[in-house]
Scaffold this motif. Structure first.
Motif, mmCIF file in Angstrom:
data_model
loop_
_atom_site.group_PDB
_atom_site.id
_atom_site.type_symbol
_atom_site.label_atom_id
_atom_site.label_comp_id
_atom_site.label_asym_id
_atom_site.label_seq_id
_atom_site.Cartn_x
_atom_site.Cartn_y
_atom_site.Cartn_z
ATOM 1 N N ASP B 139 0.824 -1.319 -0.004
ATOM 2 C CA ASP B 139 0.028 -0.074 -0.123
ATOM 3 C C ASP B 139 0.913 1.153 -0.233
ATOM 4 N N ILE B 140 1.036 1.654 -1.084
ATOM 5 C CA ILE B 140 1.903 3.025 -1.047
ATOM 6 C C ILE B 140 1.323 4.164 -0.707
ATOM 7 N N PHE B 141 0.219 4.411 -0.511
ATOM 8 C CA PHE B 141 -0.583 5.544 0.035
ATOM 9 C C PHE B 141 -0.339 5.454 1.600
ATOM 10 N N LEU B 142 0.838 5.654 2.056
ATOM 11 C CA LEU B 142 1.264 5.541 3.586
ATOM 12 C C LEU B 142 2.183 6.665 3.713
ATOM 13 N N PRO B 143 2.109 6.843 5.139
ATOM 14 C CA PRO B 143 2.977 7.664 5.650
ATOM 15 C C PRO B 143 4.870 7.424 5.422
ATOM 16 N N ALA B 144 5.661 7.966 5.151
ATOM 17 C CA ALA B 144 6.831 7.564 4.853
ATOM 18 C C ALA B 144 7.552 6.607 6.093
ATOM 19 N N ARG B 145 7.134 7.242 7.242
ATOM 20 C CA ARG B 145 7.791 6.666 8.452
ATOM 21 C C ARG B 145 7.296 5.096 8.402
ATOM 22 N N LEU B 146 6.107 4.740 8.010
ATOM 23 C CA LEU B 146 5.776 3.346 8.039
ATOM 24 C C LEU B 146 6.668 2.482 6.969
ATOM 25 N N MET B 147 7.164 3.116 6.106
ATOM 26 C CA MET B 147 8.030 2.292 5.170
ATOM 27 C C MET B 147 9.651 2.479 5.540
ATOM 28 N N ALA B 148 9.919 3.112 6.540
ATOM 29 C CA ALA B 148 11.277 3.193 6.882
ATOM 30 C C ALA B 148 11.658 2.457 7.908
ATOM 31 N N SER B 149 11.217 1.251 8.125
ATOM 32 C CA SER B 149 11.693 0.260 9.175
ATOM 33 C C SER B 149 11.957 -0.890 8.374
ATOM 34 N N ALA B 150 12.765 -1.931 8.753
ATOM 35 C CA ALA B 150 12.990 -3.481 8.093
ATOM 36 C C ALA B 150 11.695 -4.175 8.337
ATOM 37 N N SER B 151 11.009 -4.001 9.200
ATOM 38 C CA SER B 151 9.479 -4.613 9.075
ATOM 39 C C SER B 151 8.544 -3.746 9.869
ATOM 40 N N LEU B 152 7.088 -4.108 9.780
ATOM 41 C CA LEU B 152 6.040 -3.307 10.231
ATOM 42 C C LEU B 152 5.039 -3.972 10.744
ATOM 43 N N ILE B 153 4.655 -3.790 11.923
ATOM 44 C CA ILE B 153 3.348 -4.175 12.807
ATOM 45 C C ILE B 153 2.300 -3.429 12.474
ATOM 46 N N ARG B 154 1.283 -3.765 12.321
ATOM 47 C CA ARG B 154 -0.134 -2.621 11.850
ATOM 48 C C ARG B 154 -1.174 -3.221 12.910
ATOM 49 N N ILE B 155 -1.336 -2.339 13.911
ATOM 50 C CA ILE B 155 -2.628 -2.659 14.637
ATOM 51 C C ILE B 155 -3.903 -1.798 14.343
ATOM 52 N N GLN B 156 -4.723 -2.371 13.777
ATOM 53 C CA GLN B 156 -5.987 -1.422 13.643
ATOM 54 C C GLN B 156 -7.075 -1.626 14.400
ATOM 55 N N THR B 157 -7.684 -0.746 15.196
ATOM 56 C CA THR B 157 -8.830 -0.816 15.940
ATOM 57 C C THR B 157 -10.248 -1.022 15.226
ATOM 58 N N ILE B 158 -11.038 -1.335 16.017
ATOM 59 C CA ILE B 158 -12.300 -1.415 15.172
ATOM 60 C C ILE B 158 -13.152 0.128 15.085
ATOM 61 N N ARG B 159 -13.434 0.091 13.686
ATOM 62 C CA ARG B 159 -14.358 1.386 13.128
ATOM 63 C C ARG B 159 -15.607 0.958 13.494
ATOM 64 N N PRO B 160 -16.632 1.986 14.235
ATOM 65 C CA PRO B 160 -17.868 1.552 14.563
ATOM 66 C C PRO B 160 -18.765 1.318 13.048
ATOM 67 N N THR B 161 -19.653 0.485 13.245
ATOM 68 C CA THR B 161 -20.627 0.450 12.386
ATOM 69 C C THR B 161 -22.043 0.136 13.033
ATOM 70 N N PHE B 162 -23.283 0.662 12.486
ATOM 71 C CA PHE B 162 -24.406 0.814 13.240
ATOM 72 C C PHE B 162 -25.374 0.193 12.283
ATOM 73 N N ARG B 163 -26.322 -0.697 13.136
ATOM 74 C CA ARG B 163 -27.363 -1.434 12.384
ATOM 75 C C ARG B 163 -28.584 -0.097 12.255
ATOM 76 N N GLU B 164 -29.221 -0.362 11.313
ATOM 77 C CA GLU B 164 -30.302 0.945 11.126
ATOM 78 C C GLU B 164 -31.041 1.485 12.527
ATOM 79 N N LYS B 165 -30.944 2.524 12.472
ATOM 80 C CA LYS B 165 -31.678 3.351 13.662
ATOM 81 C C LYS B 165 -31.139 3.081 14.841
ATOM 82 N N LYS B 166 -30.148 2.506 14.937
ATOM 83 C CA LYS B 166 -29.432 2.073 16.415
ATOM 84 C C LYS B 166 -28.305 3.060 16.665
ATOM 85 N N PRO B 167 -28.605 3.983 17.414
ATOM 86 C CA PRO B 167 -27.583 5.250 17.774
ATOM 87 C C PRO B 167 -26.465 4.769 18.522
#
Lengths: 357, 674
Positions: B139-167
């Motif tokens: 994924d080349i659309f990344l900050p330079a810093r994430l490509m500036a190490s020998a290897s990279l661990i990426r931790i992605q947290t949950i992005r909310p999703t809502f069922r209809e009409k559930k706030p």
């Protein structure tokens, strides 16, 4: 055969030297404190410090007759290791004493079997070095304590207080000298040697010395030699002589010393510069206080990190250890008094103390 | 011996891996621009070695934090100091932990003092996906810093999703277990605003978690080799308490532009039990941490040719080390270290043609540090990273090429500062698909990158060396991946294997100076590493309500010291790097429950440079079982329960010498999602 010849020569030399001594110094100390006539030497014990937090101090034994090394005779004899950072090893009578700094123990062993007769624990004290006099052992500890142990009962009988982080201890002229390194108190290292009266085990005096005193030992003429490591910045490593009559520094030598070993009238010493790994091994005549050999090693043998020094009293052989970068097993090198390598063997990590059996 | 070795290899290869997500691809967050983003970069198609796991797969692993998950990955060693509070860092393919960057929701976590990230500080409660890249991500659309190490661990947290009409969504999670472990977590997601039809919207989430453990676990001291005396002890001063609060605001203006804002606060207080010392198990040292950061991410895909993102972060971290029994004049040590970092990254993506995309990323990183240490130098450092990337994708071939420029300026208030630096670092990756009909890919990559000396390396009192150069690495990798489905997609097999050759030059090592208490850092070492990473995953949907997943990973690492042919360690395996290691996982899923078995294993290792018996650490295996089920209550509430039996065989082993790992223990979790 060779050994007998060299022993004879040394004996003669010492006699001659003793003559000079008795001529020049009015009151030679009779009966040197801790040099009981050594029995036949069978081999050499080497204490290697190991690396802090690795519990890998070892006690190696090199057997003269077979030329073989047992890498850890303490472990073999006791089914347990010495522990962490063995810092001092000495013989007194028929026992071998090992001071283990981080494990905070003193192991008292049978000299011949290395079997532990008693493990004295010293919680919170961090014992560093040991010396002996009149049936007692004295252990200086980083907490400032000097612990007195009865060598017959192997019990602690008293404790006195020296200065900060004592890192060297010796006996001269009925007194105990303790080098207060202050080594854990960067940048305010210690600047004194504490003197105790042995008979009363009471503090007598503080002798001002160059900052950060560590190694300390006495000769047969009532002199106490002290290495001060300096502050690693503007104050360099300094070698000093204290007169035990006046308890004052009477001489500051103009060459650096890291470690030394006194035998007869000679003091074998080396200096080591940690910042560029250069070193020099010299011989000092302790009667004249003059360097008699600017370069002890004559056969081109080199070291990475000289780390320990000892002299075999039976034949004058000089042992130097090489710790390399203190992370691999070190070597022990034996030189004849002519400065030529006789043999070498491998010990543990950072071999620092050598005693003879 | 050779036969046994072969057997071991074959077993690991064919017995095989837990829920490794070889099949799944990276999800797309937004409408995309250019080929690099159009492509889904899966472990099979990537030009560099990629491993990833998603939350569903993670949930069947015996894991409390990110490091536990990574233990099942290939190619790395987790340096685990034992216990819940013990530090856990990662050494990838023979490189030190400073060579692996860790990104948390797209922005790098950092520690300018030590350069290493403690993975035990990342809990799993809120994690959506964990991935590990050797080399540079596709994924080349990344900050330079994430490509500036020998290897990279990426931790992605949950992005909310809502069922209809559930706030509002609520998620409460509680884990309890052996040795006084209590770990509650609450996640609240809010739909603050959403226009009819979807855009724009504003979602928020807040995540509060707390963890404590008394850490009094039993272990065995062995005072020598086999047959020597032992004693059973309990770990003391191993307690830990941590708390964290994280708030997020997600704003999507339309289908192609969005803004994410995150605020994070972390606090912890723990004992440093230290190494087990023979005959002296007293331990009093304490460590208190406080960290806070805020990060902002904005991206806009203007059209099919052009996209832009900006990332900014401010990071504050304070650490207090207390040794109440130190034998100096004061009688204690109480050191406080504070570091701050300001980070700004701009990345442009341009796709002039269907087959080619280009990206340009510029990162500014300014960090400084203060401390109450005597003689502290108050260092600061500015890094300017500029990276140009190209990604070309034609029928059979994908090529990724990158050139990074790093400029570094160092300052210190007291004394001399470290050396400034300007360096170019190239990287190149190729993936070839020989047959268009088969998902079989051959890949190769080269990457040259370095890690900077840390502030500790440069300046630490009496230890630091201002003349240090960066530690330089070269990576060469050749790999293949294949995935295939059978029997109407009820069986899926995925195989990944990479052979690699790595080189470390100017390795920063500590050697004694002044005396044995004082060591100095030097550019002294050279290490050559060659090895193989392999993993295999087999999934079989036996019937509608029963599926089995078997997976395994195997790692061969020959990482040898090439510093000095005259030294006693020349060609010796570097410390804490097993020649063979691996993991096996089996998951059986039914309608009623999911049962998982995980085994991680490592061959013998050496605790020090010299490969002699005295430095050997024996091989170990660690077996764990998990059993879980999610109850769907009226389609409204999801009630999850999970039990974990850890280190089933109660094997007492050490990963780091004299830092014992926990023996048999258990954890129980309950989660309620509404």
């Amino acid at each position: 055969m060779k050994r007998i010849v060299s022993q004879t020569i040394i004996l003669l030399l010492s006699l001659v030297a003793a003559c000079f001594v008795s001529c020049e110094k009015p009151e030679p100390q009779e009966e040197p404190q801790n040099t009981p006539v050594t029995p036949v030497v069978h081999g050499v014990y080497v204490l290697s410090e190991g690396i802090m937090n690795y519990n890998n101090s070892t006690l190696s034994f090199y057997n003269f007759s077979t030329g073989t090394v047992s890498p850890d005779v303490f472990l073999a004899a006791n089914n347990r290791g010495l522990g962490d950072t063995g810092n001092d090893l000495k013989v007194y009578g028929s026992k071998l004493y090992c001071v283990v700094n981080i494990s905070e123990t003193v192991e008292i062993m049978d000299l011949h079997t290395a079997k532990s007769l008693k493990q004295i624990t010293m919680p919170g004290k961090q014992p560093r070095r040991i010396t002996f006099d009149g049936g007692y052992a004295y252990v200086c500890c980083f907490d400032g304590g000097v612990v007195k142990i009865d060598t017959a009962t192997m019990e602690v009988t008293a404790t006195a207080q020296a200065g900060s982080n004592p890192d060297g201890i010796c006996v001269a002229n009925g007194k105990l000298y303790v080098a207060n390194s202050g080594g854990l108190n960067y940048p305010n290292y210690g600047t004194t040697v504490s003197v105790f009266d042995l008979a009363s085990f009471s503090h007598v005096k503080e002798i001002p010395v160059v900052i950060n005193p560590t190694r300390i030992d006495s000769d047969s003429q009532g002199d106490v030699y002290v290495v001060s490591n300096g502050n690693y910045q503007d104050v360099p490593m300094t070698f000093q002589r204290i007169d035990s009559q006046t308890d004052e520094v009477v001489q500051t030598f103009d060459f650096p010393v890291t470690n030394f070993a006194i035998s007869g009238n000679l003091c074998y010493l080396y200096s080591f510069n940690w910042s560029n790994y250069t070193y020099a091994v010299k011989v000092l005549d302790i009667t004249t206080e003059q360097i008699v050999k600017e370069q002890f090693i004559t056969d081109g043998t080199t070291f990475t990190t000289p780390y320990g020094i000892a002299v075999d009293p039976s034949n004058g052989d000089v042992y130097l250890t090489d710790a390399f970068y203190n992370t691999t097993n070190g070597d022990v090198l034996c030189f004849g008094s002519d400065g030529r390598l006789r043999f070498k063997f491998e010990a543990g990590i950072s071999p620092s103390c050598i005693v003879f059996k | 011996m050779r036969v046994r070795l072969l057997f071991f290899t074959v077993c690991l290869f064919f017995v095989v891996n837990s829920a490794r997500g070889q099949i799944d691809s990276v999800p797309h967050r937004l409408e995309t621009v250019g080929v690099s983003a159009d492509r889904t970069h899966s472990p099979v198609t990537a030009t560099s070695s990629l491993q990833m796991l998603k939350s569903r797969e993670i949930s069947s692993l015996p894991a409390l934090n990110v490091s536990d998950v990574l233990k099942t990955f290939a190619g790395l060693v987790i340096r685990d100091y034992g216990g819940v509070g013990g530090m856990k860092t990662v050494a990838m393919r023979g490189f030190g932990s400073q060579h692996t960057a860790v990104s948390y929701d797209g922005i790098a976590a950092s520690d300018c003092q030590t350069g290493q990230i403690d993975l035990s500080k990342f809990p799993l409660g809120n994690v959506e996906q964990i991935s590990l890249n050797s080399g540079t991500p596709d994924d080349i659309f990344l900050p330079a810093r994430l490509m500036a190490s020998a290897s990279l661990i990426r931790i992605q947290t949950i992005r909310p999703t809502f069922r209809e009409k559930k706030p509002v969504n609520l998620n409460f999670h509680f884990t309890g277990g052996s040795f006084g472990l209590w770990n509650p977590m609450l996640l609240i997601e809010n739909k603050i605003y959403q226009k009819e039809g979807g855009y724009p919207f504003v979602y928020s989430s807040i995540n509060v978690s707390y963890l404590q453990s008394d850490g009094h676990y039993p272990f065995i001291i062995r005072y020598g080799g086999a047959g020597d005396s032992t004693s059973v002890e309990k770990r003391t001063n191993s307690d830990v308490r941590t708390a964290s609060v994280e708030g997020n605001v997600f704003t999507d203006f339309n289908s192609h532009s969005k803004l994410n804002v995150k605020l994070y606060y972390y606090w912890s207080e723990r004992g440093l039990p230290g190494a087990i010392i023979f005959y002296n198990t007293r331990s009093k040292e304490r460590l208190a941490d406080e960290a806070a950061f805020g990060q902002v991410h904005y991206e806009n895909h203007f059209n099919h040719k052009f996209a832009y993102q900006v990332n900014a972060k401010f990071n504050f971290a304070k650490q207090r080390y207390l040794n109440p029994e130190y034998l100096n004049a004061a009688g204690f040590i109480d050191n406080v270290y504070v570091q701050r970092e300001y980070y700004l990254s701009n990345t442009f993506l341009y796709a002039p043609h269907r087959v080619i995309s280009l990206s340009l990323s510029n990162d500014l990183i300014y960090g400084n540090m203060t401390s109450n240490l005597y003689g502290f130098v108050y260092p600061s450092r500015l890094q300017v990273l500029t990276m140009l990337n190209a990604y070309v994708s034609v029928r059979h071939v994908d090529i990724r090429a990158g050139l990074l420029h790093t400029g570094v300026a160092n300052w210190s208030k007291v004394g001399e500062a470290g050396k400034n630096l300007s360096r170019f670092s190239p990287s190149l990756g190729i993936s070839v698909k020989p047959l268009l009909s088969e998902e079989f890919h051959i890949r190769a990559f080269y990457k040259n990158i370095f890690r900077l000396p840390t502030f500790n390396d440069l300046y630490y009192t009496e230890v630091g060396n201002r003349n240090l150069r960066p530690e330089d690495t070269h990576q060469f990798d050749l790999g293949a991946a294949y995935t295939k489905s059978f029997l109407k997609n009820t069986i899926r097999i995925t195989v990944n294997a990479d052979g690699y050759y790595n080189l470390v030059k100017d390795k920063i090592v500590a050697i004694p100076s002044k005396n044995l208490f004082v060591w100095t850092m030097l550019n002294f070492g050279k290490v050559e590493i060659d090895g193989v990473d392999a993993h295999l995953n087999f999934k079989y949907q036996i019937i509608k309500d029963l599926s089995v997943s078997v997976s395994g990973s195997y790692t061969l690492q020959r990482a040898v010291d090439k510093t000095d042919p005259k030294s006693k360690t020349y060609l010796h395996q570097i410390p804490y790097t097993p020649l063979h290691s691996g993991s096996v996982g089996v998951i059986i899923s039914t309608t009623w429950f999911e049962i998982g078995y995980t085994m991680v294993a490592a061959g013998k290792r050496y605790a020090l440079q010299q490969n002699v018996a005295a430095n050997e650490l024996p091989p170990y295996t660690d077996h764990s079982l998990t059993l879980g089920h999610d109850f769907d209550i009226k389609g409204k509430v999801l009630l999850g329960v999970k039990g974990e039996l850890l280190n089933l065989a109660d094997l007492h082993y050490e990963i780091i010498r004299n830092y014992p790992m926990q023996g048999r223990s258990f954890r129980v979790s309950v989660s309620v999602k509404w």
